[in-house]
Design an enzyme around this catalytic site. Sequence first.
Site, PDB file in Angstrom:
ATOM      1  N   GLY A  23       0.858  -1.187   0.000  1.00 53.84           N
ATOM      2  CA  GLY A  23       0.000   0.000   0.000  1.00 53.84           C
ATOM      3  C   GLY A  23       0.894   1.237   0.000  1.00 53.84           C
ATOM      4  O   GLY A  23       2.084   1.153  -0.330  1.00 53.84           O
ATOM      5  N   GLY A  26       3.832   0.881   2.517  1.00 52.60           N
ATOM      6  CA  GLY A  26       4.715  -0.186   2.050  1.00 52.60           C
ATOM      7  C   GLY A  26       5.539   0.271   0.863  1.00 52.60           C
ATOM      8  O   GLY A  26       6.764   0.078   0.801  1.00 52.60           O
ATOM      9  N   ALA A 144       1.827   9.453   3.199  1.00 53.74           N
ATOM     10  CA  ALA A 144       2.003   8.970   1.825  1.00 53.74           C
ATOM     11  C   ALA A 144       0.666   8.492   1.291  1.00 53.74           C
ATOM     12  O   ALA A 144      -0.192   8.044   2.057  1.00 53.74           O
ATOM     13  CB  ALA A 144       3.001   7.814   1.803  1.00 53.74           C
ATOM     14  N   LYS A 200      -0.135   7.426  18.971  1.00 51.40           N
ATOM     15  CA  LYS A 200      -0.516   7.460  17.547  1.00 51.40           C
ATOM     16  C   LYS A 200      -1.968   7.010  17.395  1.00 51.40           C
ATOM     17  O   LYS A 200      -2.714   7.556  16.577  1.00 51.40           O
ATOM     18  CB  LYS A 200       0.443   6.557  16.754  1.00 51.40           C
ATOM     19  CG  LYS A 200       0.130   6.430  15.270  1.00 51.40           C
ATOM     20  CD  LYS A 200       0.842   7.495  14.480  1.00 51.40           C
ATOM     21  CE  LYS A 200       0.623   7.560  13.000  1.00 51.40           C
ATOM     22  NZ  LYS A 200       0.077   6.499  12.265  1.00 51.40           N
ATOM     23  N   ASN A 204      -4.835   8.969  15.429  1.00 57.53           N
ATOM     24  CA  ASN A 204      -5.594   8.356  14.338  1.00 57.53           C
ATOM     25  C   ASN A 204      -7.093   8.291  14.656  1.00 57.53           C
ATOM     26  O   ASN A 204      -7.928   8.451  13.764  1.00 57.53           O
ATOM     27  CB  ASN A 204      -5.071   6.946  14.025  1.00 57.53           C
ATOM     28  CG  ASN A 204      -3.729   6.965  13.324  1.00 57.53           C
ATOM     29  OD1 ASN A 204      -2.793   6.314  13.740  1.00 57.53           O
ATOM     30  ND2 ASN A 204      -3.608   7.736  12.252  1.00 57.53           N
ATOM     31  N   SER A 271      -4.974   7.389   5.607  1.00 56.94           N
ATOM     32  CA  SER A 271      -5.040   5.984   5.186  1.00 56.94           C
ATOM     33  C   SER A 271      -6.492   5.508   5.150  1.00 56.94           C
ATOM     34  O   SER A 271      -6.888   4.758   4.255  1.00 56.94           O
ATOM     35  CB  SER A 271      -4.216   5.121   6.138  1.00 56.94           C
ATOM     36  OG  SER A 271      -4.622   5.343   7.472  1.00 56.94           O
ATOM     37  N   GLU A 283     -11.221   1.476   8.466  1.00 52.05           N
ATOM     38  CA  GLU A 283     -10.134   1.272   9.429  1.00 52.05           C
ATOM     39  C   GLU A 283     -10.613   1.483  10.865  1.00 52.05           C
ATOM     40  O   GLU A 283      -9.910   1.125  11.811  1.00 52.05           O
ATOM     41  CB  GLU A 283      -9.006   2.267   9.085  1.00 52.05           C
ATOM     42  CG  GLU A 283      -7.623   1.771   9.408  1.00 52.05           C
ATOM     43  CD  GLU A 283      -6.518   2.766   9.037  1.00 52.05           C
ATOM     44  OE1 GLU A 283      -6.823   3.887   8.601  1.00 52.05           O
ATOM     45  OE2 GLU A 283      -5.339   2.402   9.213  1.00 52.05           O
TER      46      GLU A 283
HETATM   47  O1  KPL Z   1      -1.394   8.108  10.250  1.00 49.39           O
HETATM   48  C1  KPL Z   1      -2.079   8.774   9.508  1.00 49.39           C
HETATM   49  C2  KPL Z   1      -2.942   8.038   8.567  1.00 49.39           C
HETATM   50  O2  KPL Z   1      -3.339   8.564   7.545  1.00 49.39           O
HETATM   51  O3  KPL Z   1      -3.226   6.857   8.877  1.00 49.39           O
HETATM   52  C3  KPL Z   1      -2.106  10.261   9.620  1.00 49.39           C
HETATM   53  C4  KPL Z   1      -1.235  10.691  10.798  1.00 49.39           C
HETATM   54  C5  KPL Z   1      -3.508  10.738   9.840  1.00 49.39           C
HETATM   55  C6  KPL Z   1      -1.498  10.938   8.424  1.00 49.39           C
HETATM   56  O4  KPL Z   1      -2.291  10.865   7.300  1.00 49.39           O
END
Ligand code: KPL
Length: 327
Positions: A23, A26, A144, A200, A204, A271, A283
């Site tokens: 993804g 990755g 990313a 984190k 998120n 993500s 997610e």
């Molecule tokens: O970890 C992230 C994600 O997109 O899962 C953040 C910190 C929100 C950055 O896009």
Amino acid sequence: MADEAIRDVTDDRKRGWHLLGAGAMGCLWAARLKRGGTDVCLLLRNSQALHAYQQCSHVLLQTIEGETLRCPLPAETTASSGRIDRLLLTTKAIDAESALATVEHRLHDNSRIVLLHNGIEVQQEITRRLGGHRVFCLSTSHGAWLRAAFDVCHAGVGASWLGCLQEGQEGMARQLVDELDSAGLDLQYDPDIRLRLWQKLAINCAINGLTVLHDCRNGELLATPERRQQLQELCREIESLYAGIPEAPALTALYERVRGVLQATAENVSSSLQDARRGRPGEWPVLNGPLIRLATRYGLPCPENRALADMLESRPSSHFHGFRHGD
Ligand code: KPL
């Protein structure tokens, strides 16, 4: 792909990492490791996925500076028989256990597995099952997103941390940091990766679901007073849940931290939103879901998280307008 100058990243130093989960994260790690001279082999889930990859046999990386690099990487299916000494597992948290099962026949006692996922439950479970001396966790604040399959855009500069959920593994953790350092993603050893993963998770839980609801880039969550207020209320609730959940660390100034992350990754598509846009499973079950379960266990009210989860759950699943990746 648009006409743009593409520079080839060529082979040099060898070091054996396998990466499973092509993804956005990755592909970012694979391409950056390759660029840094580390040997990476992509693991794809079946011969169909391998065949699709072999149409190009490279990962394209759009750098922060806007340059596009072509990073040729070998690939094989998970079912191949060669042993795996170093595995970087970058699938979605929800797919981690099943992905790992497809390569377990290739792992041995000296294999080291580095998990790079959002959430915390799956890291705890895999560490418990395979043993803390073999399993390490990586957390990153780089942003990313995939422009297309195996075509990743590095959209936000951050830092990365690696550590182990089991004590006494500092030597190996530092060695893995050295091995992965060539990615140039500011990787450091973290003696308390558990704390990092919990922190984190809070970030998120605050950001990801809301970007899906509003179908917006990270930075756009700060764009209106209503969105800022929604974010603040969610952050307040997450902070008070962390205060009431015995296994969670204390957390302060979450909104300020979240605002910092949103500013640093303003252009990134989270993500969870990337998944939603591709019609992939949400997610939230590995983010807000565990928090809601813990809140229920300890009798803590969590109306904001529940409302968010309910809204995400009842979203009509978006039509599939992407491609499958990470296979
Ligand atoms: O970890 C992230 C994600 O997109 O899962 C953040 C910190 C929100 C950055 O896009």
